[in-house]
Design a protein around this motif. Structure first.
Motif, PDB file in Angstrom:
ATOM      1  N   ARG A 214      -2.910  17.561  19.109  1.00 59.79           N
ATOM      2  CA  ARG A 214      -3.862  16.643  19.742  1.00 59.79           C
ATOM      3  C   ARG A 214      -3.193  15.364  20.228  1.00 59.79           C
ATOM      4  O   ARG A 214      -3.516  14.846  21.300  1.00 59.79           O
ATOM      5  CB  ARG A 214      -4.984  16.321  18.754  1.00 59.79           C
ATOM      6  CG  ARG A 214      -5.767  17.547  18.331  1.00 59.79           C
ATOM      7  CD  ARG A 214      -6.840  17.259  17.322  1.00 59.79           C
ATOM      8  NE  ARG A 214      -6.332  16.781  16.050  1.00 59.79           N
ATOM      9  CZ  ARG A 214      -6.986  16.870  14.903  1.00 59.79           C
ATOM     10  NH1 ARG A 214      -8.187  17.430  14.873  1.00 59.79           N
ATOM     11  NH2 ARG A 214      -6.483  16.402  13.781  1.00 59.79           N
ATOM     12  N   ALA A 215      -2.238  14.853  19.456  1.00 61.10           N
ATOM     13  CA  ALA A 215      -1.587  13.596  19.842  1.00 61.10           C
ATOM     14  C   ALA A 215      -0.796  13.752  21.130  1.00 61.10           C
ATOM     15  O   ALA A 215      -0.688  12.804  21.918  1.00 61.10           O
ATOM     16  CB  ALA A 215      -0.671  13.116  18.716  1.00 61.10           C
ATOM     17  N   ALA A 216      -0.233  14.937  21.371  1.00 60.61           N
ATOM     18  CA  ALA A 216       0.529  15.146  22.608  1.00 60.61           C
ATOM     19  C   ALA A 216      -0.382  15.077  23.817  1.00 60.61           C
ATOM     20  O   ALA A 216      -0.070  14.421  24.826  1.00 60.61           O
ATOM     21  CB  ALA A 216       1.250  16.496  22.550  1.00 60.61           C
ATOM     22  N   ALA A 217      -1.520  15.777  23.757  1.00 53.03           N
ATOM     23  CA  ALA A 217      -2.461  15.751  24.879  1.00 53.03           C
ATOM     24  C   ALA A 217      -2.981  14.338  25.115  1.00 53.03           C
ATOM     25  O   ALA A 217      -3.062  13.868  26.261  1.00 53.03           O
ATOM     26  CB  ALA A 217      -3.614  16.707  24.619  1.00 53.03           C
ATOM     27  N   GLU A 218      -3.325  13.643  24.038  1.00 55.96           N
ATOM     28  CA  GLU A 218      -3.879  12.298  24.184  1.00 55.96           C
ATOM     29  C   GLU A 218      -2.835  11.325  24.731  1.00 55.96           C
ATOM     30  O   GLU A 218      -3.142  10.442  25.538  1.00 55.96           O
ATOM     31  CB  GLU A 218      -4.403  11.804  22.830  1.00 55.96           C
ATOM     32  CG  GLU A 218      -5.436  10.705  22.918  1.00 55.96           C
ATOM     33  CD  GLU A 218      -6.709  11.161  23.626  1.00 55.96           C
ATOM     34  OE1 GLU A 218      -7.308  10.326  24.335  1.00 55.96           O
ATOM     35  OE2 GLU A 218      -7.089  12.335  23.484  1.00 55.96           O
ATOM     36  N   THR A 219      -1.579  11.479  24.308  1.00 58.56           N
ATOM     37  CA  THR A 219      -0.504  10.615  24.806  1.00 58.56           C
ATOM     38  C   THR A 219      -0.279  10.835  26.295  1.00 58.56           C
ATOM     39  O   THR A 219      -0.108   9.874  27.063  1.00 58.56           O
ATOM     40  CB  THR A 219       0.795  10.877  24.028  1.00 58.56           C
ATOM     41  OG1 THR A 219       0.583  10.603  22.643  1.00 58.56           O
ATOM     42  CG2 THR A 219       1.927  10.000  24.540  1.00 58.56           C
ATOM     43  N   ALA A 220      -0.279  12.085  26.713  1.00 57.66           N
ATOM     44  CA  ALA A 220      -0.104  12.370  28.147  1.00 57.66           C
ATOM     45  C   ALA A 220      -1.226  11.748  28.961  1.00 57.66           C
ATOM     46  O   ALA A 220      -0.992  11.169  30.035  1.00 57.66           O
ATOM     47  CB  ALA A 220      -0.047  13.877  28.377  1.00 57.66           C
ATOM     48  N   LEU A 221      -2.450  11.843  28.475  1.00 57.28           N
ATOM     49  CA  LEU A 221      -3.582  11.218  29.167  1.00 57.28           C
ATOM     50  C   LEU A 221      -3.425   9.705  29.230  1.00 57.28           C
ATOM     51  O   LEU A 221      -3.717   9.076  30.259  1.00 57.28           O
ATOM     52  CB  LEU A 221      -4.888  11.583  28.467  1.00 57.28           C
ATOM     53  CG  LEU A 221      -5.356  13.040  28.600  1.00 57.28           C
ATOM     54  CD1 LEU A 221      -6.517  13.315  27.653  1.00 57.28           C
ATOM     55  CD2 LEU A 221      -5.767  13.333  30.044  1.00 57.28           C
ATOM     56  N   THR A 222      -2.965   9.121  28.134  1.00 58.51           N
ATOM     57  CA  THR A 222      -2.791   7.666  28.087  1.00 58.51           C
ATOM     58  C   THR A 222      -1.794   7.197  29.134  1.00 58.51           C
ATOM     59  O   THR A 222      -1.920   6.098  29.689  1.00 58.51           O
ATOM     60  CB  THR A 222      -2.320   7.247  26.680  1.00 58.51           C
ATOM     61  OG1 THR A 222      -3.302   7.644  25.716  1.00 58.51           O
ATOM     62  CG2 THR A 222      -2.109   5.746  26.599  1.00 58.51           C
ATOM     63  N   TYR A 223      -0.804   8.040  29.436  1.00 60.07           N
ATOM     64  CA  TYR A 223       0.200   7.694  30.440  1.00 60.07           C
ATOM     65  C   TYR A 223      -0.209   8.129  31.845  1.00 60.07           C
ATOM     66  O   TYR A 223       0.616   8.174  32.751  1.00 60.07           O
ATOM     67  CB  TYR A 223       1.557   8.286  30.061  1.00 60.07           C
ATOM     68  CG  TYR A 223       2.344   7.387  29.134  1.00 60.07           C
ATOM     69  CD1 TYR A 223       3.406   6.630  29.598  1.00 60.07           C
ATOM     70  CD2 TYR A 223       1.993   7.275  27.803  1.00 60.07           C
ATOM     71  CE1 TYR A 223       4.122   5.796  28.755  1.00 60.07           C
ATOM     72  CE2 TYR A 223       2.696   6.451  26.938  1.00 60.07           C
ATOM     73  CZ  TYR A 223       3.757   5.711  27.424  1.00 60.07           C
ATOM     74  OH  TYR A 223       4.459   4.879  26.595  1.00 60.07           O
ATOM     75  N   GLY A 224      -1.484   8.430  32.018  1.00 64.88           N
ATOM     76  CA  GLY A 224      -2.005   8.741  33.345  1.00 64.88           C
ATOM     77  C   GLY A 224      -1.682  10.133  33.842  1.00 64.88           C
ATOM     78  O   GLY A 224      -1.809  10.409  35.042  1.00 64.88           O
ATOM     79  N   ARG A 225      -1.275  11.024  32.936  1.00 69.23           N
ATOM     80  CA  ARG A 225      -0.945  12.387  33.334  1.00 69.23           C
ATOM     81  C   ARG A 225      -2.162  13.296  33.167  1.00 69.23           C
ATOM     82  O   ARG A 225      -2.872  13.223  32.162  1.00 69.23           O
ATOM     83  CB  ARG A 225       0.193  12.936  32.467  1.00 69.23           C
ATOM     84  CG  ARG A 225       1.485  12.152  32.559  1.00 69.23           C
ATOM     85  CD  ARG A 225       2.288  12.543  33.768  1.00 69.23           C
ATOM     86  NE  ARG A 225       3.534  11.789  33.856  1.00 69.23           N
ATOM     87  CZ  ARG A 225       4.508  12.058  34.703  1.00 69.23           C
ATOM     88  NH1 ARG A 225       4.399  13.081  35.534  1.00 69.23           N
ATOM     89  NH2 ARG A 225       5.605  11.323  34.739  1.00 69.23           N
ATOM     90  N   GLU A 226      -2.399  14.147  34.139  1.00 63.23           N
ATOM     91  CA  GLU A 226      -3.380  15.200  33.951  1.00 63.23           C
ATOM     92  C   GLU A 226      -2.832  16.185  32.927  1.00 63.23           C
ATOM     93  O   GLU A 226      -1.640  16.493  32.921  1.00 63.23           O
ATOM     94  CB  GLU A 226      -3.647  15.922  35.272  1.00 63.23           C
ATOM     95  CG  GLU A 226      -4.645  17.067  35.147  1.00 63.23           C
ATOM     96  CD  GLU A 226      -4.695  17.926  36.397  1.00 63.23           C
ATOM     97  OE1 GLU A 226      -5.465  18.906  36.398  1.00 63.23           O
ATOM     98  OE2 GLU A 226      -3.951  17.625  37.358  1.00 63.23           O
ATOM     99  N   VAL A 227      -3.686  16.674  32.041  1.00 66.10           N
ATOM    100  CA  VAL A 227      -3.291  17.671  31.051  1.00 66.10           C
ATOM    101  C   VAL A 227      -3.839  19.025  31.476  1.00 66.10           C
ATOM    102  O   VAL A 227      -5.030  19.161  31.753  1.00 66.10           O
ATOM    103  CB  VAL A 227      -3.810  17.304  29.644  1.00 66.10           C
ATOM    104  CG1 VAL A 227      -3.593  18.452  28.671  1.00 66.10           C
ATOM    105  CG2 VAL A 227      -3.116  16.042  29.140  1.00 66.10           C
ATOM    106  N   VAL A 228      -2.957  20.015  31.560  1.00 70.13           N
ATOM    107  CA  VAL A 228      -3.382  21.382  31.833  1.00 70.13           C
ATOM    108  C   VAL A 228      -3.080  22.219  30.602  1.00 70.13           C
ATOM    109  O   VAL A 228      -2.172  21.906  29.825  1.00 70.13           O
ATOM    110  CB  VAL A 228      -2.701  21.979  33.084  1.00 70.13           C
ATOM    111  CG1 VAL A 228      -3.123  21.234  34.334  1.00 70.13           C
ATOM    112  CG2 VAL A 228      -1.179  21.944  32.942  1.00 70.13           C
ATOM    113  N   ASP A 229      -3.840  23.260  30.417  1.00 69.82           N
ATOM    114  CA  ASP A 229      -3.779  24.032  29.181  1.00 69.82           C
ATOM    115  C   ASP A 229      -2.860  25.237  29.294  1.00 69.82           C
ATOM    116  O   ASP A 229      -3.011  26.060  30.207  1.00 69.82           O
ATOM    117  CB  ASP A 229      -5.178  24.504  28.789  1.00 69.82           C
ATOM    118  CG  ASP A 229      -6.104  23.343  28.459  1.00 69.82           C
ATOM    119  OD1 ASP A 229      -7.319  23.539  28.522  1.00 69.82           O
ATOM    120  OD2 ASP A 229      -5.605  22.261  28.137  1.00 69.82           O
ATOM    121  N   LEU A 230      -1.930  25.346  28.349  1.00 67.11           N
ATOM    122  CA  LEU A 230      -1.112  26.541  28.210  1.00 67.11           C
ATOM    123  C   LEU A 230      -1.736  27.426  27.143  1.00 67.11           C
ATOM    124  O   LEU A 230      -2.010  26.946  26.042  1.00 67.11           O
ATOM    125  CB  LEU A 230       0.304  26.181  27.754  1.00 67.11           C
ATOM    126  CG  LEU A 230       1.282  25.585  28.741  1.00 67.11           C
ATOM    127  CD1 LEU A 230       2.625  25.372  28.055  1.00 67.11           C
ATOM    128  CD2 LEU A 230       1.455  26.468  29.951  1.00 67.11           C
TER     129      LEU A 230
END
Length: 462
Positions: A214-230
């Motif tokens: 969860r922390a990886a997805a949330e960190t990517a979002l915090t840095y303005g990155r779209e998160v896509v699901d693998l």
């Protein structure tokens, strides 16, 4: 006969030598998919070693997904890809490759709540066992910090030089990584390592396993990155326009699956095709009970894989220390930004970890925890097996059990009433649809574990 040679004068155990050479033969193409290997007995005779040596090597390579045993036929180079062992709730269908995260998923996922009143113990995935017999060594490390002069000015953004030397030696010994100390950057943990990498990637989305950390997805979002699901339990051979894929190949978080060798190679090829990086989170690879730890994915392609390690699972999370081995294209960029921003892990923690490594404390802590987890994991399995499906092999400090969300909620609530917090699998998921319980057993006593399991199974048995 296989073209391998064992060195009896080497400090590396013979089974590890044999496994490494067979692995290299597969990677080089000398052994192709579907090729039959000599029997363990025949190979032992050819090499002049005991059969136990060849059996251990074959078991190791089978666990890693390089080989597959066919009943009544023999051992072959793997041609199939494995998925989760559970047959309970399945992942929802999706197109091949990656899928966009649904709109609005930036809020706290269902099932994630703050600690409720009355909960005294957490059966989570991140709290390790701490052997009280090791407390003297822990105190000695901090006494050394207190009498050691700290550096003047800001720290080296790479980290304490002596610590990087010790880490390079340890990663070579335990993870198969041949490193120069200057290739290592000491971080304030795994998430801090990810924060160091994200600004240096070209624009584009970041793929994260689903269910996943969860922390990886949330960190990517915090840095303005779209998160896509693998998909966490399927082969990924297309990364779309993702610029990086964040994965936990040694012990998928939270399903527990080991990424098969064929899937590792497919993901690396997909990353090359997309000109993307693979970010390997190697959070608890040392805690295997059945075979030796699976080698790091970074050993397959150092130019494509950014490796993240952590002391959180082997020491304590509050030490806030980890390490990053970035591909050459990113290493200098990370260091340059770290120098400007004065990034870096706290010197006292680095100095304490150096002592723990030099004194052999960390090796003893890992061995002690591994023994405890190896005893507790089957106890959890014995209690849960009548009610739920195991999502992956027993390893690490937690196990994940697939069952309906209604049953998972009922069991979670019963555990809370008894004073224990257990995570829902749905809180790690975004689009996968998997539900169940993630039961940690590192940060509780044996008595507490039994009490929590009694509460959970009591609710599921109603």
């Amino acid at each position: 006969m296989l073209p391998v040679t064992l060195d009896r004068t080497s400090s590396e155990p013979l089974p590890a030598q044999l496994a490494g050479q067979v692995r290299s033969l597969v990677l080089s193409g000398a052994l192709g998919a579907g090729d039959r290997l000599p029997s363990s007995r025949a190979l032992a005779t050819d090499l002049g070693v005991s059969r136990a040596v060849t059996e251990q090597a074959y078991d190791q390579l089978t666990a890693e997904g390089w080989l597959e045993a066919r009943r009544g036929s023999g051992t072959y180079v793997a041609t199939t890809r494995t998925t989760t062992t559970a047959t309970a709730p399945q992942m929802t269908s999706r197109p091949t490759g990656v899928t966009s995260r649904p709109t609005g998923m930036t809020s706290r996922p269902t099932g994630m709540t703050s600690r409720p009143t009355g909960v005294t113990s957490r059966l989570d995935t991140g709290t390790p066992f701490f052997d009280p017999r090791l407390e003297p060594g822990w105190r000695r490390a901090w006494r050394e910090v207190s009498v050691t002069a700290p550096p003047r000015g800001y720290d080296d953004p790479r980290g304490l030089a002596e610590l990087r030397e010790a880490l390079a030696a340890r990663l070579g010994r335990t993870r198969g990584m041949d490193l120069h100390p200057d290739e290592i950057i000491v971080t304030a943990g795994t998430t801090d390592g990810l924060r160091a990498l994200l600004p240096e990637l070209r624009p584009g989305p970041v793929a994260v396993e689903d269910p996943g950390y969860r922390a990886a997805a949330e960190t990517a979002l915090t840095y303005g990155r779209e998160v896509v699901d693998l998909p966490a339990v399927e082969t990924v051979d297309d990364l779309g326009d993702a610029v990086a894929a964040y994965v936990t190949p040694a012990h998928q978080h939270p399903l527990g699956r080991v990424m098969p060798a064929t899937d590792r190679l497919a993901l690396l090829e997909a990353a090359r095709q997309a000109d993307a990086f693979v970010i390997e989170d190697d959070y608890d690879s040392e805690f295997r009970y059945d075979v030796a730890p699976v080698p790091a994915m970074a050993t397959l392609d150092r130019g494509r894989v950014a490796y993240l390690g952590t002391a959180a699972k082997s020491v304590v999370p509050t030490l806030r220390l980890g390490w990053l081995v970035a591909p050459p294209d990113l290493h200098e960029l990370v260091l340059r930004r770290g120098t400007i921003t004065h990034a870096g892990a706290a010197w006292p923690s680095q100095r304490a970890l150096l002592t723990l490594l030099r004194d052999g404390w960390l090796d003893r802590a890992v061995r002690s925890a591994r023994r405890v987890y190896a005893e507790r994991a089957p106890r959890v399995a014995e209690a849960m097996s009548p009610y739920a499906g195991l999502a992956g092999p027993l390893a690490g400090m937690y196990s994940t059990w697939l069952l309906s969300e209604a049953d998972a909620l009922r069991a979670r609530d019963a555990a809370r009433a008894a004073g224990f917090e257990i995570n829902l699998l749905s809180s790690y998921a975004r689009t996968s649809g998997l539900t169940g319980l993630v039961i940690g057993f590192g940060g509780v006593s044996d008595t507490e574990l039994d009490q929590a399991l009694t509460a959970v199974t009591g609710a599921l048995g109603r």
